[in-house]
Design a protein around this motif. Sequence first.
Motif, short mmCIF file in Angstrom:
data_model
loop_
_atom_site.label_atom_id
_atom_site.label_comp_id
_atom_site.label_asym_id
_atom_site.label_seq_id
_atom_site.Cartn_x
_atom_site.Cartn_y
_atom_site.Cartn_z
N GLY A 31 5.48 -2.16 6.34
CA GLY A 31 5.12 -1.77 4.97
C GLY A 31 5.47 -2.80 3.91
N GLN A 32 5.76 -4.03 4.34
CA GLN A 32 6.13 -5.05 3.36
C GLN A 32 4.96 -5.50 2.51
N GLY A 39 7.93 -3.89 -5.28
CA GLY A 39 8.77 -4.84 -4.57
C GLY A 39 9.32 -5.92 -5.47
N SER A 40 8.59 -6.23 -6.54
CA SER A 40 9.05 -7.30 -7.44
C SER A 40 10.31 -6.91 -8.18
N VAL A 42 13.01 -5.40 -6.82
CA VAL A 42 14.20 -5.19 -5.99
C VAL A 42 15.36 -6.11 -6.36
N ILE A 43 15.08 -7.16 -7.12
CA ILE A 43 16.20 -8.05 -7.51
C ILE A 43 16.97 -7.51 -8.70
N ARG B 181 20.35 -6.79 6.77
CA ARG B 181 20.05 -6.50 5.36
C ARG B 181 19.99 -4.99 5.10
N GLY B 184 14.86 -1.53 2.88
CA GLY B 184 14.04 -1.63 1.68
C GLY B 184 13.11 -2.82 1.73
N HIS B 185 12.54 -3.12 0.59
CA HIS B 185 11.55 -4.19 0.54
C HIS B 185 12.19 -5.56 0.76
N VAL B 186 11.48 -6.40 1.49
CA VAL B 186 11.92 -7.79 1.68
C VAL B 186 11.31 -8.61 0.56
N TYR B 187 12.15 -9.11 -0.34
CA TYR B 187 11.66 -9.87 -1.50
C TYR B 187 11.05 -11.18 -1.03
#
Lengths: 74, 492
Positions: A31-32, A39-40, A42-43, B181, B184-187
């Motif tokens: 699902g990536q 997703g942008s 998550v930081i 990790r 969740g999402h992999v940046y």
Amino acid sequence: MYNPTYTFIAVAIGAAVVFALFAFYYAARTGQLQNLEEGSKVIFDEKEPVGQPTDAFPGAQPGTVPAKSDSTKS
Amino acid sequence: MAALAEAQPAKPSLADSIDPSTTESLKYKAERAAIDRSLRGPVLCFIGGAIFWLLLGSLFALIASIKMNVPGFLGDSAFLTFGRVRPAHLNAVGYGWGAQIAMAVGLWLMARLCRIEVRHGGLLYMAFGLFNAGVMIGILAILGGQGTSVEWLEFPTYAALVVFAGFALVAIWAVIMFRFRQPGHVYVSQWYILAAFFWFPWLYATANMVIFILPVQAAVQGPVNWWYGHNALGLFFTPIALATAYYMIPKVIGRPVHSYYLSILGFWSLAFFYSWNGMHHLIGGPFPAWLISASVVASIMMVVPVITTGINHHFTMVGHFNALRWSPTLRFTVFGAMCYTLSSLQGSSMAIRSVNQVTHFTHYTIGHAHLGLYGFFTMIMFGAIYYIVPRLVEWEWPSASLIRWHFWLSAIGVSAMFIVLSIGGLFQGFALEDPKISFLTSTNYANAFLWMRSISGIALTAAHIIFASSFALILLHAGVVRRRPTLLDRPA
């Protein structure tokens, strides 16, 4: 004449292609490649949320230009 | 923090750290400060080692540059002749600085994005020791006349093996962090770093293997050499720097990247197109036409990831350009991102046969290399260091003035170097194409530009000395205590 180095090159290049395809498959399967705009973010988190600058010159508050007097240390 | 400490096992075994299924401890979300603490020693060692090689590499560069104008300069010592000092410079800055700072920044970013503490940091110290020992042995071998003369692979095999072992340890640790990790999402930065840490040891091992250990026929060694040389830039330095830019720009200004779709497209198009690029270095050489043509096409296709990345960075910054006034990290990173677009489009144009015919074997190519490895990669790494180190040492940079001097000397120095080498290279290239002009005359056309190159090199060296001084001062916790250090999440 058989040269084992060509076999090595073929295996090395083949392995790279297989790895790239596997990585792409893995990304799609987990699902990536979906919901990318979320997703942008998550930081960012609750301590450093969207909208909060996180860097500055020494002596200045984040998001502000340092005053001349703050620009160097004694 | 207390809850975190309870959730964490007292002393995980090595097996626990390699296989996530053996431990429950990773269910906790590590705090940033705790992650930074776990990386502090190894990452600071890598940064310190990288800066040491940057200074030494700058010294080699200055000597080699002056020799272009004064060939007899330091010519009485065999180990300081151009044929040795120039590859010593290339390998000192390429591996000692470039690869090492890429490991430092890559490790820190990977830990942050995976939200995982680094365990068994002792192995990373071992990696640091191995890598630097390998580079030191390699540089001494080059200066001692044992270099291989294969560009980018000048280290003799015995040094290359040590370098490889050191790097492989770091790469393994990065992969382990990825495995551990948080869900969740992999940046996108994680993709870039993971790929770079896989690509580089694969490239380095393969090239060394088929050129030196089990050498292929001589005619095949050229393509292998440039397959490695160009991919080291595009599949290692480039992804590490782009990973950093994709983290630092949004993080510093507090705004998500403009289009995450474009960032993902940029990564996968880089992964699929770049590995074909290296053969354009062999245009005009005795190689199959299809090999060169495929590489030229792939080089032009690189416009896709470059434009997507350039657009993305630009539109992320729109409305926030004022931030360049208050963020040292952003200054360096945005300058580097702009150089990425410029150097990549220039690189694509240089793969066109008619352009390559003029620019090949001239200083134009050297200007392009410095724009890519310095203007793009190194400037982004400088920006990352300004962001990372205060968080690791829990102290503010000692002087804003030093940072400003560092930025302007670097930016002006590399810009000047690029401009003078490009213009001088074009003069040289057109003269080489003219049968009425002798070879000697064609080289003389570049003389004035080479002097200007040396002056720009002095500016860059001064910038490096200032940067090294800042780094030493922050390690010593020099200066007064700030009211609020640079955005540190101080540990409780």
